[in-house]
Design an enzyme around this catalytic site. Structure first.
Site, PDB file in Angstrom:
ATOM      1  CG  ASP A   1      41.119 -28.664   8.417  1.00 42.62           C
ATOM      2  OD1 ASP A   1      40.819 -28.834   7.229  1.00 42.62           O
ATOM      3  OD2 ASP A   1      41.904 -27.781   8.809  1.00 42.62           O
TER       4      ASP A   1
ATOM      5  CE  LYS B   1      46.089 -39.704  19.989  1.00 37.89           C
ATOM      6  NZ  LYS B   1      46.459 -40.954  19.331  1.00 37.89           N
TER       7      LYS B   1
ATOM      8  CG  ASP C   1      45.598 -42.897  16.612  1.00 36.92           C
ATOM      9  OD1 ASP C   1      44.435 -42.791  17.033  1.00 36.92           O
ATOM     10  OD2 ASP C   1      46.516 -43.364  17.318  1.00 36.92           O
TER      11      ASP C   1
ATOM     12  CE1 TYR D   1      43.011 -26.413  13.353  1.00 42.07           C
ATOM     13  CE2 TYR D   1      41.215 -26.099  11.819  1.00 42.07           C
ATOM     14  CZ  TYR D   1      42.354 -26.764  12.192  1.00 42.07           C
ATOM     15  OH  TYR D   1      42.848 -27.775  11.413  1.00 42.07           O
TER      16      TYR D   1
ATOM     17  CG  ASP E   1      41.011 -31.680   2.874  1.00 37.17           C
ATOM     18  OD1 ASP E   1      39.818 -31.314   2.761  1.00 37.17           O
ATOM     19  OD2 ASP E   1      41.974 -30.917   2.649  1.00 37.17           O
TER      20      ASP E   1
END
Ligand code: NAD
Length: 362
Positions: free
Chosen positions: A246, A190, A222, A135, A250
């Site tokens: 992020d 990851k 994942d 980001y 959620d």
């Protein structure tokens, strides 16, 4: 102690008013000062984070933030859009650690999209690194490709990067938080594909050696996304980078039923923090007096615990919220058959009444 109160836009003003009401009834010694932020600040000062608001936030011990944004600002240049105020506050205050608890209250298990037995008693803390990763990594932009699958084609690119100190400090935050809970940390990465996250995994493992009393495990993102819906109670503290955090926070929020129930905190190295509900400004219901103020009230409780060193006052708010839920009071977003639907103000009043009653009893 000074609290900067930044209600923002949409339902922000309605829900922050209820949190302020709750803070006032605690009879603690702090000063609160309000300033505009987001679209409201753009209207008043031509900028979503005016100098005066930023200065107030810098001087305060903590910031109680509502929400910002409205579709009507979507056509503004990006630096003038309301959401830029949050990014600006994060950057100027160095708020690198984002705490997102996902708690499923006993009375709300039916509101979850998962089976009640999977979420009953759920209490996860997601700790997301907030100021690094893809980001913020430079370089980024658009250009003409010189290699890859389509040389000569227009392409866009971002840069994923983390430095050792950035990973170390968020890892310490996670291990220390786990010590106050059930002493388990899952680091999500990851590492099988990304260099940045192999480094992340190595550094978190090193930091973990300083906390032999805390159990550490690693999970690919994942698989973490899958486990969150398959067996969410296997998690306690989850620590991860900005982008994975992020998305996973959620996902975890939805396990609990309503986004209207979830607080959040973003802290810097001095424990100065910005406290806000996990949801946005909900322009679709703004001004109707129906928004759920509990996420903001619970954010105020986190503020008392993390930045203002008032854990008992935080406990009183959290226990009052449990009491109003036990009484069957619900705003529209969490309402179901057999419960009593109330508006934003009535819900705030009920929390105040529960606190006052406990105070009189004790
Ligand atoms: P949102 O979270 O505002 O709303 C999503 C849905 O949840 C809506 O149907 C809304 O009515 C409902 N909802 C949200 N909070 C609620 C509450 N307390 N009580 C009851 N229902 C609630 O997300 P969105 O609609 O995607 O975005 C609206 C605006 O908010 C956009 O401008 C967006 O950029 C902004 N936003 C701001 C923040 C923030 O300030 N931190 C975060 C996310 C989105």
């Amino acid at each position: 102690m000074k609290i900067a109160v930044l209600p923002g836009d949409g339902i922000g003003t309605e829900i922050v008013a209820e949190a302020v009401k709750v803070l006032n009834v605690l009879d603690l010694d702090f000063e609160m000062e309000t300033a505009p932020v987001g679209g409201a600040a753009y209207e008043a000062h031509g900028h979503p984070l005016p100098e005066s608001t930023l200065n107030l936030a810098k001087q305060a011990d903590a910031i109680l933030f509502g929400a910002v944004g409205d579709w009507k600002y979507d056509k503004l240049d990006r630096p003038l859009r309301p959401e830029q105020a949050i990014l600006g506050l994060r950057k100027h205050l160095g708020l690198f650690a984002n705490f997102r608890p996902a708690i499923c209250y006993e009375q709300l298990t039916h509101a979850s999209s998962l089976k009640p037995e999977l979420v009953a008693g759920l209490d996860i803390l997601i700790i997301r690194e907030l100021t690094g990763d893809i980001y913020f990594g430079q370089p980024r932009g658009r250009r003409t490709a010189t290699d890859g699958h389509f040389p000569g084609a227009e392409e866009a690119f971002d840069t994923m990067r983390y430095s050792r100190p950035e990973i170390e400090r968020i890892a310490h935050v996670a291990f220390q938080a786990a010590r106050k809970r059930s002493k388990r940390v899952t680091s999500v990465d990851k590492a099988n594909v990304l260099e940045t996250f192999q480094f992340w995994k190595d550094v978190v493992t090193e930091v973990g050696r300083e906390y032999p009393d805390v159990e550490l495990d690693h999970m690919y993102v994942d698989n973490a996304a899958m486990q969150l819906v398959k067996a969410p109670k296997r998690f306690d503290v989850v620590v991860t980078g900005n982008m994975f955090g992020d998305i996973l926070s959620d996902e975890a929020a939805m396990l609990t039923g309503s986004i209207g129930m979830l607080p959040s905190a973003s802290l810097n190295a001095q424990n100065q923090g910005l406290y806000e509900p996990s949801h946005g400004s909900a322009p679709d219901i703004a001004g109707q007096g129906v928004a759920n103020p509990l996420a903001t009230i619970l954010s105020a409780a986190m503020m008392l615990r993390f930045s203002l060193d008032q854990p008992e006052a935080a406990d009183r708010i959290e226990s009052a919220v449990r009491q109003v839920l036990a009484q069957g009071l619900r705003t529209a977003d969490i309402h179901s058959e057999g419960t009593t639907q109330v508006g934003t103000r009535d819900m705030g009043d009920a929390v105040v009444a529960a606190i006052t009653k406990t105070t009189i009893k004790s």
